[in-house]
Motif scaffolding. Structure first.
Motif, mmCIF file in Angstrom:
data_model
loop_
_atom_site.group_PDB
_atom_site.id
_atom_site.type_symbol
_atom_site.label_atom_id
_atom_site.label_comp_id
_atom_site.label_asym_id
_atom_site.label_seq_id
_atom_site.Cartn_x
_atom_site.Cartn_y
_atom_site.Cartn_z
ATOM 1 N N GLY A 233 10.292 4.100 0.922
ATOM 2 C CA GLY A 233 11.589 4.049 1.315
ATOM 3 C C GLY A 233 10.742 3.453 2.848
ATOM 4 O O GLY A 233 11.375 2.237 3.348
ATOM 5 N N SER A 234 9.556 3.766 3.789
ATOM 6 C CA SER A 234 8.811 3.161 4.441
ATOM 7 C C SER A 234 8.379 1.822 3.904
ATOM 8 O O SER A 234 8.138 0.589 4.682
ATOM 9 N N ALA A 235 7.678 1.708 2.470
ATOM 10 C CA ALA A 235 7.240 0.319 2.211
ATOM 11 C C ALA A 235 8.758 -0.775 1.850
ATOM 12 O O ALA A 235 7.814 -1.340 2.215
ATOM 13 N N LEU A 236 10.022 0.122 1.704
ATOM 14 C CA LEU A 236 10.990 -0.879 1.927
ATOM 15 C C LEU A 236 11.064 -1.313 3.325
ATOM 16 O O LEU A 236 11.562 -3.060 3.760
ATOM 17 N N GLY B 35 11.685 6.218 -5.195
ATOM 18 C CA GLY B 35 12.860 7.095 -4.558
ATOM 19 C C GLY B 35 12.772 7.984 -4.639
ATOM 20 O O GLY B 35 13.661 7.978 -5.615
ATOM 21 N N SER B 36 13.884 8.223 -3.230
ATOM 22 C CA SER B 36 14.846 9.380 -3.664
ATOM 23 C C SER B 36 16.448 9.317 -3.378
ATOM 24 O O SER B 36 16.633 7.564 -4.021
ATOM 25 N N ALA C 91 1.225 -1.366 -0.093
ATOM 26 C CA ALA C 91 -0.112 0.203 -0.192
ATOM 27 C C ALA C 91 1.014 1.550 -0.461
ATOM 28 O O ALA C 91 0.254 2.552 -0.295
ATOM 29 N N LEU C 92 2.058 0.915 0.905
ATOM 30 C CA LEU C 92 3.019 2.495 0.971
ATOM 31 C C LEU C 92 3.411 2.423 -0.406
ATOM 32 O O LEU C 92 4.607 3.337 -0.427
ATOM 33 N N ARG C 93 4.080 1.168 -1.087
ATOM 34 C CA ARG C 93 4.648 1.484 -1.978
ATOM 35 C C ARG C 93 5.596 2.817 -2.822
ATOM 36 O O ARG C 93 6.455 3.072 -3.415
ATOM 37 N N ARG C 94 3.901 3.024 -2.884
ATOM 38 C CA ARG C 94 4.038 4.932 -3.946
ATOM 39 C C ARG C 94 4.417 5.574 -3.722
ATOM 40 O O ARG C 94 5.075 6.758 -3.490
#
Length: 393
Positions: A68-71, A106-107, A61-64
């Motif tokens: 960073g949080s998704a990872l 991601g950054s 859900a957080l991947r886009r």
């Protein structure tokens, strides 16, 4: 720690919906897989399955929104999976989506964290799979299996990351291209404003010079109440002279180094039409209604310049030399349209961002308070403009 990326509402809803469906399907797959003989027991295995599914669902859900949080959450899920001794399952597909997102969205730090995670995962996975349940040292066959799994997992994980990196490169190239086009359009608009400043300088300077001459003549010729008339006309003359000086100073700053020259009027349109016909344009001109008197000089100049640019574009880009011109003079406005039959679909002829002439025509229309539209219409390229006479539309 990880900033939120701006997402459109439909993107956010899509990501949450996909993650929700994924979580339900993952629970359906994971929960029946509890091993009664496992170290954690059935209850522990059930709890572990739920925690793993929740972690990977949150990462998906957080991947886009926050790559960073998704990872980080995906790593938590992977560690929980190994900690509870669970076998690989379709739930692990979320890892590939997260690695793709870290590379694509991601950054710079998250980008390289995704790369390192792919390498680390490729190393951990084979040792975890081969080492489960082994009590003796690894044999040659075991090491061969580790090498094969290392290549397979590394290829799969890095393929997801590299795909995201390619998408990232494509998006940056598109953004750079848009920025370059915007900068070019601004440069063209600035150049056109300089040209317009030259034209408007002569129009305004001429108009104010006429006002000054008439005011001076009226002041000397006044017969009734000479003192009052003389004072009023002197004020008009002084104000007009001051305005002329200010306008010249302002427009000189805009003009830079433009040469002087006479400005075209409606009387020059016939010369323009004959010139275009001599160049091979089959020109059909219709003026209805005709101009009621002498239109303002600025309007005459705008009509001429727009007509000149539109006919030039028709000559350059049209595959059919037939051009229809409609010009209508109304009490409060002038409307004009130029139709080029079956105009070519080249970007320079059809798009506002690519057509230098379209930018210039729109600048000229806006300067006198009008509006201009240009684009393909029923197999033709049409330029339409409406310019106000004595006010703004």
């Amino acid at each position: 720690m990880f900033p939120l990326r701006p997402l459109k509402r439909y993107q956010l809803i899509t990501d949450l919906g996909v993650a929700g469906v994924f979580g339900l399907l993952a629970l359906f797959v994971e929960l029946p897989g509890a091993d009664p003989g496992a170290f954690w027991g059935v209850a522990g295995q059930t709890v572990g399955a739920i925690l793993v599914v929740l972690s990977f669902t949150a990462a998906l859900a957080l991947r886009r929104l926050q790559p960073g949080s998704a990872l980080a959450v995906a790593w938590v899920g992977a560690l929980l999976q190994m900690g509870f001794g669970r076998q690989p399952s379709p739930t692990d597909l979320a890892i590939f989506a997260v690695l793709y997102a870290t590379a694509a969205y991601g950054s710079k730090r998250v980008f390289w964290a995704g790369f390192a995670s792919g390498i680390a995962g490729a190393v951990i996975v084979p040792f975890y799979l081969v080492g489960r349940g082994l009590s003796a040292p690894l044999t040659i066959n075991d090491w061969f299996a580790v090498g094969a799994l290392l290549l397979a997992s590394g290829f799969a994980l890095m393929l997801a990351w590299v795909s995201g990196a390619l998408v990232r490169t494509a998006m940056r190239a598109a953004a750079n291209s848009r920025a370059q086009r915007a900068a070019e359009a601004e440069t063209i608009a600035e150049q056109q404003r300089v040209r317009i400043a030259r034209d408007m300088h002569d129009v305004v300077a001429h108009s104010l010079a006429v006002v000054i001459a008439q005011a001076d003549g009226a002041r000397y010729a006044a017969a009734a109440d000479p003192a009052a008339a003389s004072d009023a006309l002197a004020t008009i003359s002084s104000t007009a002279r001051s305005a002329l000086t200010d306008v010249r100073l302002l427009l000189t700053q805009l003009r830079h180094s433009q040469g002087e020259g006479p400005q075209p009027t409606l009387g020059d349109l016939e010369v323009l039409f004959e010139r275009m016909r001599a160049a091979g344009v089959v020109l059909e001109v219709r003026v209805d209604p005709v101009a009621p008197g002498e239109p303002p000089a600025a309007i005459q100049l705008a009509v001429y310049r727009i007509m000149q640019e539109a006919l030039t574009n028709a000559l350059r880009h049209g595959v059919d030399r037939r051009v229809r011109v409609q010009l209508g003079w109304f009490p409060d406005r002038v409307e004009l349209s130029i139709r080029n039959a079956r105009a070519t679909a080249s970007p320079a002829a059809t798009t506002p961002t690519g057509g230098h002439g379209i930018i210039g025509m729109r600048e000229r229309a806006h300067l006198v308070g009008g509006r201009l539209a240009a684009g393909p219409e029923y197999g033709e390229f049409v330029v339409r403009a409406t310019l106000p006479i004595g006010g703004r539309t």
